[in-house]
Design a protein around this motif. Structure first.
Motif, PDB file in Angstrom:
ATOM      1  N   VAL A  90      33.072  60.553 -31.877  1.00 19.76           N
ATOM      2  CA  VAL A  90      32.405  59.721 -30.881  1.00 19.76           C
ATOM      3  C   VAL A  90      32.936  58.297 -30.948  1.00 19.76           C
ATOM      4  O   VAL A  90      33.001  57.707 -32.028  1.00 19.76           O
ATOM      5  CB  VAL A  90      30.869  59.681 -31.121  1.00 19.76           C
ATOM      6  N   ASN A  91      33.314  57.744 -29.803  1.00 20.72           N
ATOM      7  CA  ASN A  91      33.592  56.319 -29.667  1.00 20.72           C
ATOM      8  C   ASN A  91      32.443  55.692 -28.886  1.00 20.72           C
ATOM      9  O   ASN A  91      32.149  56.134 -27.771  1.00 20.72           O
ATOM     10  CB  ASN A  91      34.894  56.067 -28.903  1.00 20.72           C
ATOM     11  N   LEU A  92      31.805  54.680 -29.459  1.00 20.45           N
ATOM     12  CA  LEU A  92      30.733  53.960 -28.776  1.00 20.45           C
ATOM     13  C   LEU A  92      31.105  52.485 -28.749  1.00 20.45           C
ATOM     14  O   LEU A  92      31.292  51.869 -29.792  1.00 20.45           O
ATOM     15  CB  LEU A  92      29.401  54.132 -29.496  1.00 20.45           C
ATOM     16  N   PHE A 138      31.905  51.190 -32.461  1.00 17.04           N
ATOM     17  CA  PHE A 138      31.610  52.128 -33.551  1.00 17.04           C
ATOM     18  C   PHE A 138      32.357  53.442 -33.313  1.00 17.04           C
ATOM     19  O   PHE A 138      32.349  53.962 -32.198  1.00 17.04           O
ATOM     20  CB  PHE A 138      30.111  52.430 -33.608  1.00 17.04           C
ATOM     21  N   HIS A 139      32.970  53.965 -34.374  1.00 14.79           N
ATOM     22  CA  HIS A 139      33.605  55.288 -34.299  1.00 14.79           C
ATOM     23  C   HIS A 139      32.922  56.185 -35.326  1.00 14.79           C
ATOM     24  O   HIS A 139      32.734  55.792 -36.477  1.00 14.79           O
ATOM     25  CB  HIS A 139      35.100  55.195 -34.610  1.00 14.79           C
ATOM     26  N   THR A 140      32.547  57.376 -34.907  1.00 13.05           N
ATOM     27  CA  THR A 140      31.899  58.332 -35.810  1.00 13.05           C
ATOM     28  C   THR A 140      32.695  59.632 -35.789  1.00 13.05           C
ATOM     29  O   THR A 140      32.955  60.188 -34.724  1.00 13.05           O
ATOM     30  CB  THR A 140      30.435  58.595 -35.384  1.00 13.05           C
ATOM     31  N   ALA A 141      33.095  60.095 -36.969  1.00 21.29           N
ATOM     32  CA  ALA A 141      33.871  61.336 -37.075  1.00 21.29           C
ATOM     33  C   ALA A 141      32.981  62.544 -36.808  1.00 21.29           C
ATOM     34  O   ALA A 141      31.771  62.510 -37.060  1.00 21.29           O
ATOM     35  CB  ALA A 141      34.492  61.439 -38.468  1.00 21.29           C
ATOM     36  N   ALA A 142      33.597  63.621 -36.314  1.00 27.48           N
ATOM     37  CA  ALA A 142      32.850  64.828 -35.955  1.00 27.48           C
ATOM     38  C   ALA A 142      32.026  65.350 -37.132  1.00 27.48           C
ATOM     39  O   ALA A 142      30.882  65.777 -36.964  1.00 27.48           O
ATOM     40  CB  ALA A 142      33.810  65.904 -35.462  1.00 27.48           C
ATOM     41  N   GLY A 143      32.599  65.295 -38.331  1.00 19.95           N
ATOM     42  CA  GLY A 143      31.915  65.838 -39.508  1.00 19.95           C
ATOM     43  C   GLY A 143      30.669  65.071 -39.901  1.00 19.95           C
ATOM     44  O   GLY A 143      29.867  65.543 -40.716  1.00 19.95           O
ATOM     45  N   ASP A 144      30.489  63.872 -39.351  1.00 21.41           N
ATOM     46  CA  ASP A 144      29.326  63.048 -39.697  1.00 21.41           C
ATOM     47  C   ASP A 144      28.151  63.245 -38.735  1.00 21.41           C
ATOM     48  O   ASP A 144      27.087  62.643 -38.928  1.00 21.41           O
ATOM     49  CB  ASP A 144      29.717  61.564 -39.719  1.00 21.41           C
TER      50      ASP A 144
END
Length: 297
Positions: A90-92, A138-144
């Motif tokens: 996810v890119n927010l 904010f960048h959130t990796a798929a595994g998180d």
């Protein structure tokens, strides 16, 4: 879903080199919870004749959320961010009082690579108190991201709160964004796990509600407090989103969202005059579209 539910069709919109499916805003339903804009990108084949190149453009008053099923996009912004996004991550970008960004196919994928791009561009209107906050990324990796399974479906919580879980992706009001996939046929009541208005995008597969087939690509909308029972066929893929509506009306013009028309007018003028905060070293500039009545909602 009761009879007051609504089906919102996907409509084609040309955004330069791409045709996208615009889902929100819809003339009879401007927002679902705080979600004010959803574009369905692709699936489209990209290659040497055509890569993604969205030049520098501005935003205020919203958070942009990019979520991909296939392909890669490189995001750069005026904060100095340079971040590739891959499927499931996810890119927010929180625009707040103002930020500019570009979205492009990364350089390493421009050497003759042919690939599919498919995903969603989503805008979430910020609450009035956060409209003029400092921009952030904010960048959130798929595994998180929270993931879980029931006997009927598998779930991934992209943003917000649902089914007693919370995503690490920042959110500023009561909202949820879920990816749901069924294996076999499944009857689901999504209202059991979320609060507020509910929008269900049928990405693929088949969905019935109130004995009505919901076309692939459409949004099924259900009001807050109503049961939201749907019957899904095998291998159905859904995006489920919504939340509590914001208390004030939102105006939207081009890439700007605000609770007051004056904020949009000021942003329009700043972009025209190029006094808006710009990206260092970025030469591209998407001009303000001319419109006779720019602030009509």
């Amino acid at each position: 879903m009761s009879h007051s539910g609504m089906i919102i069709p996907e409509r084609s919109r040309d955004i330069g080199d791409f045709l996208v499916g615009r889902l929100l805003p819809f003339r009879k339903k401007r927002m679902i919870g705080p979600f004010i804009f959803i574009d369905h990108m692709g699936p489209v084949t990209l290659g040497p004749e055509r890569y993604m190149d969205v030049g520098q453009h501005p935003h205020i008053g919203l958070a942009t959320l990019t979520y991909l099923f296939e392909g890669t996009i490189e995001h750069r912004d005026g904060l100095g961010t340079r971040q590739g996004i891959e499927p499931g991550s996810v890119n927010l970008m929180v625009a707040g009082r103002g930020v500019t960004h570009t979205e492009r196919t990364p350089e390493e994928m421009r050497k003759g690579t042919v690939f599919t791009l498919h995903g969603y561009q989503i805008w979430i209107a910020l609450p009035k108190a956060q409209e003029t906050m400092a921009p952030a990324f904010f960048h959130t990796a798929a595994g998180d991201l929270p993931q879980w399974k029931t006997p009927l479906a598998s779930y991934m919580l992209i943003c917000g709160k649902a089914f007693g879980k919370e995503s690490p992706v920042p959110h500023y009001s009561e909202l949820f964004l879920l990816e749901v996939k069924t294996g076999g046929k499944a009857d689901l009541n999504l209202a059991e796990g979320v609060q507020g208005e509910i929008g269900i995008v049928v990405v693929s597969g088949s969905v019935q509600a109130c004995a009505t087939e919901i076309p692939v690509g459409s949004i099924l909308y259900s009001k807050a407090g109503e049961t939201c029972k749907i019957s899904c066929g095998a291998n159905t893929h859904l995006m489920v989103f919504g939340g509590e509506p914001l208390p004030e009306e939102r105006f939207i013009h081009w890439n700007f969202v605000a609770s007051e028309r004056s904020k949009i007018e000021a942003a329009r003028q700043a972009w025209k005059d190029q006094t808006f905060p710009m990206m260092a070293g970025e030469k591209s500039y998407i001009p303000l579209p001319e419109s006779k009545s720019p602030l009509k909602n």
